[in-house]
Design an enzyme around this catalytic site. Structure first.
Site, PDB file in Angstrom:
ATOM      1  N   GLU A 267      -7.860   3.043  -0.531  1.00 21.58           N
ATOM      2  CA  GLU A 267      -7.761   4.488  -0.717  1.00 21.58           C
ATOM      3  C   GLU A 267      -8.956   5.212  -0.083  1.00 21.58           C
ATOM      4  O   GLU A 267      -8.904   6.414   0.180  1.00 21.58           O
ATOM      5  CB  GLU A 267      -7.723   4.765  -2.221  1.00 21.58           C
ATOM      6  N   PRO A 322      -3.089  11.462  -7.456  1.00 25.61           N
ATOM      7  CA  PRO A 322      -3.051  10.107  -8.019  1.00 25.61           C
ATOM      8  C   PRO A 322      -2.029   9.229  -7.289  1.00 25.61           C
ATOM      9  O   PRO A 322      -1.078   9.721  -6.683  1.00 25.61           O
ATOM     10  CB  PRO A 322      -2.644  10.351  -9.475  1.00 25.61           C
ATOM     11  N   ARG A 323      -2.256   7.926  -7.386  1.00 24.74           N
ATOM     12  CA  ARG A 323      -1.503   6.967  -6.566  1.00 24.74           C
ATOM     13  C   ARG A 323       0.008   7.022  -6.784  1.00 24.74           C
ATOM     14  O   ARG A 323       0.780   6.850  -5.838  1.00 24.74           O
ATOM     15  CB  ARG A 323      -1.983   5.549  -6.899  1.00 24.74           C
ATOM     16  N   ASP A 324       0.428   7.232  -8.048  1.00 25.62           N
ATOM     17  CA  ASP A 324       1.867   7.221  -8.300  1.00 25.62           C
ATOM     18  C   ASP A 324       2.555   8.336  -7.517  1.00 25.62           C
ATOM     19  O   ASP A 324       3.643   8.153  -6.975  1.00 25.62           O
ATOM     20  CB  ASP A 324       2.161   7.333  -9.805  1.00 25.62           C
ATOM     21  N   ALA A 327       2.636   7.361  -3.742  1.00 28.85           N
ATOM     22  CA  ALA A 327       3.574   6.252  -3.488  1.00 28.85           C
ATOM     23  C   ALA A 327       5.018   6.763  -3.514  1.00 28.85           C
ATOM     24  O   ALA A 327       5.834   6.404  -2.659  1.00 28.85           O
ATOM     25  CB  ALA A 327       3.385   5.152  -4.531  1.00 28.85           C
TER      26      ALA A 327
END
Ligand code: FAD
Length: 648
Positions: A267, A322-324, A327
């Site tokens: 990241e 945030p990653r979610d 993605a």
């Protein structure tokens, strides 16, 4: 009765990653004779692969940072499902754990005025990740190992034996936590991977620090060790697992060539200015900022770009959501036909920084792409896509003591423990979690061992015999095939691994649907029947097929937990996205899903009760302490908290 070597310790730590080593150091410093046992070579834990950094509100790069802001970011990232007390302890104690590492010899990158440098990462309001280039985990493990060696040298000076108070058993796998007749922890059963020799470490306190479960999925950034062993060991010992549906798919893994698919692209690439584009050249993340984050993120490319130079007067670019969120956005772009040639999207840092700065700040990424994909990231874009990376669900623990629920003497820390990260972990919050809760687990395990009023729990010999028989079963695999036919050849454990990984990837992956998860549970039931016949030839020495056969029990258990919990939670939150329930539902804010063995006395290799090996129950989360709630605006809380919580 099996003849099995025994050694006595006060505390046994299973796992030698950041959490295990920090726990072991603490236990030894508190006076407990401590053993560390790990599957891989000492130093080759998963932690060593961590790239971006350790999150800690030290305020070196922005003076406005403090533990309260870090707590807020962590709760937002986890969509308020975090065990709030863990998130509080973590935010408060992380800076001390980083300073402590420095006093033990860690060499962090520096700011111009000589302080520990801190970099930006998704979901963190301020630059907060202490780092060593993009090789932070290596430095963390090196430092903890150095501390262990220093303690062993101290012990040698006093006792003449380096290993008198702290010993590492490397390349050994624990297959069972042992308990006495009263249900208290009495030690672990393990085998040496090279020789196949069985042994028992007797101890009244065991800390599980075995990391995650990523090897249950086909595309993953995780290495061979992540077969969910600690999760399964805890379940089999009677401890429940919490919220196993939450699995983090990191937005940026390599997608090409096939042999390296899933390997992580840190990241830090986005933290240092990398932008995501689709096949039409569009910087698409601006189309995917969810309402709950709208006020915090730039609404135009110009503002996002200005933020890198002037973060106090501009909002951060949405590549740092945030990653979610990232993605899911990448997944949607690929699905809509706007992906890169190999099924990902483009991540470009070459237009942001000069080549020599990229090579200095992201040395591992530069080499990774050059050597594995023949791509020069200083001149061209990378192709990236989601990869299974981290499990937020894990062993249910007491927030302060890291004690596993319901099994006296059992503790858990690091990725294997649940609760800290809620439904989604922020980058950098794992390394700090390992240090904060590794230390706490070691401390309380040592206190438990020292405070036993009625003596050490005795190892139950029948349990040792059962553990030995279970480990030997793959050498005499038998029983009818699923279709009832007798005399069929044994199942190949490698094939079963592959089918399991494909099932979880395809049916319980990043976007989930009810019918597919039901199908996954059926397939898992079939695989469990076949796994009873997983057989290997030869001897215990140097037998990788045998290791694979033994891992299967654990992978099947944790996969069933993930699939059952994911089917039950009819909302989308963090690392759990349901196509049929696409929004976050405030009524689920208070719900924890708890997995237990359906038949605790049963043998995992024997026919199971109808409905699988796992029983699932719901439990309400503890109300968040009012002074912590007061750190948020009311308007924000309305988006997350359940109706009755707002009244309370
Ligand atoms: P690990 O470090 O994985 O250690 C587990 C240990 O348990 C190993 O020693 C293993 O051998 C042992 N073990 C497992 N099963 C058994 C068994 N049955 N018997 C005996 N021993 C066993 N997080 C961040 O915060 N910042 C980052 O920059 C970052 N980058 C990452 C990059 C990559 C590529 C990956 C994969 C993860 C990254 N993470 C990062 C996540 C973080 O590295 C992990 O969550 C963390 O290291 C887990 O540490 P741990 O101590 O819990 O487990």
């Amino acid at each position: 009765m099996s003849v099995v070597d025994r050694q006595e310790w006060d505390v046994v730590v299973v796992g030698a990653g950041g959490a295990g080593l920090r726990a072991a150091i603490e236990a030894r410093e508190r006076g407990a004779r401590t053993a560390v046992i790990c599957k891989s070579l000492f130093g080759k834990a998963h932690t060593v692969m961590a790239e971006g950094g350790i999150a800690a509100a030290m305020a070196n790069a922005n003076e406005h940072d403090n533990w309260q802001v870090h707590f807020r970011d962590t709760m937002r990232g986890g969509k308020f499902l975090n065990q709030w007390r863990m998130a509080e302890l973590h935010a408060r104690e992380a800076p001390d754990r980083v300073w402590e590492l420095e006093t033990w010899g860690a060499l962090f990158d520096r700011t111009k005025d000589g302080r520990i440098s801190q970099r930006n990462f998704g979901g963190h309001e301020y630059p907060r990740l202490a780092h060593v280039g993009d090789r932070t985990g290596l430095e963390l493990i090196r430092t903890l190992q150095q501390k262990i060696v220093a303690l062993q040298q101290e012990d040698h000076r006093e006792t003449g034996d380096y290993e008198s108070r702290l010993k590492v058993y490397q390349e050994c796998t624990v297959t069972r936590v042992l308990k006495d007749a009263g249900g208290r922890v009495s030690g672990v059963f393990a085998y040496e991977r090279e020789s196949g020799r069985f042994f028992v470490l007797e101890a009244p306190a065991v800390v599980i620090a075995t990391g995650g479960i990523g090897k249950s999925f086909k595309v993953t950034s995780n290495s061979w060790e992540y077969t969910g062993d600690g999760h399964a060991l805890a379940l089999l010992a009677g401890a429940p697992l919490l919220n196993m549906e939450f699995v983090q798919f990191h937005p940026t893994g390599m997608v090409w060539p096939p042999s390296v698919k899933g390997i992580l692209v840190t990241e830090s690439v986005r933290g240092d200015g990398g932008v995501l584009r689709n096949s039409e050249g569009k910087r698409f993340m601006f189309d995917y900022i969810p309402d709950v984050f709208k006020e915090k993120y730039a609404q135009s490319e110009e503002e996002g770009d200005r933020w890198y130079e002037d973060p106090d007067h501009n909002r951060r670019p949405p590549e740092l959501l945030p990653r979610d969120e990232v993605a899911r956005a990448i997944n949607s772009e690929v699905k809509a036909g706007r992906g890169s040639p190999h099924g990902g999207v483009f991540l470009d840092v070459s237009t942001r920084m000069p080549a020599e700065v990229i090579r200095r700040r992201l040395p591992s990424m530069y080499h990774q792409f050059k050597e594995l994909a023949d791509v020069d990231i200083t001149a061209e874009a990378m192709e990236v896509g989601p990869t299974c990376h981290y499990v937020m669900g894990g062993i249910a623990v007491d927030s302060d003591t890291a004690a596993a629920r319901g099994v006296p003497g059992l503790y858990a820390a690091g990725e294997v423990a649940g609760g800290m990260h809620g439904s989604n972990r922020l980058g950098g919050n794992s390394l700090s979690d390992l240090l904060v809760f590794g230390r706490r687990a070691g401390l309380h395990a040592a206190e438990h061992a020292a405070g036993l009023a009625d003596g050490r729990p005795a190892v139950d010999e029948a349990e040792v015999d059962r553990a030995a028989a279970e480990a030997l079963r793959p050498f005499s695999a038998e029983g009818p095939a699923p279709d009832g036919r007798e005399g069929q050849p044994p199942e190949n454990p490698y094939t079963l691994h592959q089918e399991l990984q494909q099932t979880m990837n395809d049916l319980v992956g990043i976007i989930r649907r009810e019918a597919e998860m039901e199908q996954a549970l059926e397939k898992l039931a079939e695989l469990r029947v076949r796994a009873r016949r997983a057989g290997v030839e030869g001897h215990r020495q140097f037998n990788p097929g045998w290791h694979l056969a033994l891992d299967l029990r654990n992978m099947l258990l944790v996969s069933e937990c993930v699939a059952r919990a994911a089917l039950e939670r009819t909302e989308s939150r963090g690392g759990h996205t349901r196509e049929d329930h696409p929004t976050m539902d405030r009524r689920w804010r208070r719900a924890n899903l708890i997995c237990r063995l359906a038949d605790p006395a049963g043998d995992p290799a024997e026919p199971e009760p109808d409905g699988g090996q796992i029983s699932l129950t719901r439990e309400n989360t503890d109300p968040i302490r009012p002074d912590l709630l007061a750190l948020f605006d009311k308007e924000e809380l309305v988006k997350y908290l359940a109706e009755e919580e707002l009244y309370e």
